[in-house]
Design a protein around this motif. Structure first.
Motif: not given
Length: 551
Positions: A413-427, A444-445, A455-457, A460-464
């Motif tokens: 399920l991808l809902s309208q209020d699907a959260p982005v959690f505190i952590g890295t992009i990888r997490d 998938v990215l 990739r510009s960060l 990268g995937l470990d960006t907080w």
């Protein structure tokens, strides 16, 4: 409260037993240190005038007991707090596991603020129960036995008064404080929960409060809740403050009584001066354990009320149960809704005799006004609640005949209020598949058209990512949630208003990408958005509990 705590303590028995053993060792070392110090100092003082005294043995014992007390106290705190934090984690996991089936469709008679209060404040009220009540009482009982044995050998005449004084200070007075604080403690927990409810209701309904001109009323409700919390906590603080005073009074009275009984024994020559002083200081030292008990007694009412609230959730029977003999979810097959009916409350019919067949791998969209039942339809397919009439099948199998975990692994399920959690992009991505390799994450990215940005960060995937993805734009946050959904191996994707809050150009780009990268999976899209022509196989409109085919 004891039923809840016992079940939690039993799971952490090893750590608690270690903390209790270290607590007893610390008390024993402290009592021995005080006793030996009194004997040593008194003996050394007398030795300067009238008698000889071996200074080396007692001085070595003082150093040894002092070192032992420091080390045992350190490891006692280490073991006790570590185990307490694990118990708090166990409580929160247990509560959260109960909240999961209750919250999505608001199926329980509790508001969000009350859930938050039970998950935070009520658990915090239980955090020191072992360290301030259970362990100190057990240590006090064992300490009293050890001290009683010591006095029975060196000063038996003082044994009754010491045990009576210790019992009054360590057990009887805390019991009186705990009993008198039951009502105050319950009020403290209740008012704190009311404050959280008022604050969260104000936050959740802020737009409506502004639109209706009811902000002042909401602010007044919060002010009243704050005043109630302050009043209840002041009353509780008075009881907690009595603890140190009672420790001093109990210690002093018992020491005077011990001295009163011991002086005649000294005059009779049945005990020496150094031994009497050592016994007196040992008696005073054992009262060290009374402080935590009396402080904990003042909070026991609040802890008891909090435990009842937590236990009420733990005992709440789940609305959705797995079948006794579950059937495996078919890997492929049509999804069918047959005469599905569902009602909110008693008379708010949302779905009535709804029929729908979705072919394997087909993409469909469901449109309709807010409140028409689109989210409810998706929730029924996920079995967040059960249909009241009719049935839902997947590959010819009724979804009520399969395990919920298997069903949820098959549907994402991808809902309208699907959260982005505190952590890295990888997490955030690995929530969908904890074992995914970096190649899969980048894949998938790329499908979500977010790979160039990541990739510009620098990391990268470990960006907080900040709180709720505050470092991302709304479109980037939505694409990250889409990438997480795509990483899931689920064969069926449900999208509930995935473009809510996006501007028109971003919405159009998102939908075009979304529909292109979900090829090969069954897709059900509930949306208000204008869909590109030919984007899905069929479009249905949901009105008055039934579906009609558009165009």
């Amino acid at each position: 409260m004891m039923r809840l705590l016992f079940s939690l303590f039993a799971a952490r028995a090893g750590g608690l037993a270690l903390a209790l053993a270290l607590s007893c060792l610390t008390l024993a070392a402290g009592v021995a240190l005080f006793g030996v110090s009194g004997w040593f100092l008194t003996g050394a003082s007398l030795a300067t005038s009238a008698m000889a005294f071996n200074l080396f043995g007692p001085s070595s014992m003082v150093r040894g007991f002092s070192f032992l007390r420091i080390v045992s106290r350190y490891f006692e705190r280490l073991a006790g707090h570590a185990t307490t934090f694990k118990i708090l984690s166990d409580i929160r996991v247990r509560i959260f596991s109960r909240l999961i089936p209750l919250v999505p469709l608001k199926a329980a008679a509790h508001r969000t603020g009350d859930f938050v209060a039970r998950l935070t404040a009520d658990v915090e009220a239980l955090d020191m129960m072992f360290l301030q009540v259970v362990a100190p009482i057990a240590t006090a009982v064992l300490g009293a036995l050890g001290l009683g044995l010591f006095l029975w050998i060196v000063l038996p005449d003082a044994l009754p008064v010491v045990l009576i004084g210790f019992a009054l200070t360590t057990l009887f007075l805390p019991l009186l404080i705990a009993l008198s604080g039951q009502r105050t403690g319950a009020a403290t927990v209740r008012t704190a929960a009311d404050l959280r409810v008022a604050v969260l209701d104000g936050i959740d309904g802020h737009a409506d409060l502004v639109a209706l001109g009811a902000v002042d009323g909401a602010r007044h409700a919060v002010d009243e809740a704050v005043a109630s919390v302050r009043k209840a906590r002041l009353r509780q603080s008075w009881r907690v403050a009595f603890g140190p005073a009672f420790v001093v009074l109990g210690t002093g009275a018992t020491a005077i009584a011990t001295l009163y009984v011991g002086l005649p024994v000294l005059e009779q020559g049945r005990v020496t001066g150094p031994v009497l002083v050592g016994a007196l200081l040992a008696v005073m030292a054992v009262f060290e354990v009374s402080g935590p008990i009396l402080r904990g007694a003042g909070k026991l009412g609040a802890a008891s009320a909090a435990a009842r609230r937590v236990q009420s959730l733990v005992d709440m029977p789940p609305a959705i149960r797995d079948p006794a003999q579950p059937i495996a979810v078919p890997d492929a097959g049509d999804i069918t809704f047959e005469q599905v009916g569902f009602t909110y409350g008693r008379d708010q019919a949302v779905l009535a005799g709804l029929d729908l067949t979705i072919r394997d791998g087909e993409h469909i969209a469901i449109i309709g006004e807010s409140g028409s039942g689109k989210s409810t339809l998706l929730g029924l397919l996920l079995r967040l609640v059960d249909v009241e009439s009719g049935g839902i099948g997947m590959g010819g199998v009724d979804i009520r005949a399969v395990r919920q975990a298997d069903l949820h692994a098959h549907i994402a399920l991808l809902s309208q209020d699907a959260p982005v959690f505190i952590g890295t992009i990888r997490d955030n991505l690995k929530i969908a598949d904890p074992h995914a390799a970096d190649a899969a994450l980048w894949g998938v990215l790329e499908k979500a058209r977010l790979d160039d940005f990541v990739r510009s960060l620098p990391q990268g995937l470990d960006t907080w990512l900040g709180e709720s993805g505050e470092t991302l734009s709304a479109g980037q946050a939505r694409r990250l949630c889409l990438a997480r959904t795509l990483l899931s191996p689920a064969k069926v994707l449900l999208l509930d208003e995935p473009t809510a809050g996006l501007d028109r150009p971003t919405e159009a780009e998102f939908l075009a990408d979304l529909l292109a990268v979900t090829t090969g999976r069954t897709l059900i899209l509930a949306t208000h958005a204008a869909l590109p022509k030919g984007a899905v196989d069929r479009v249905y409109r949901l009105e008055e509990g039934a579906l009609t085919l558009e165009g």
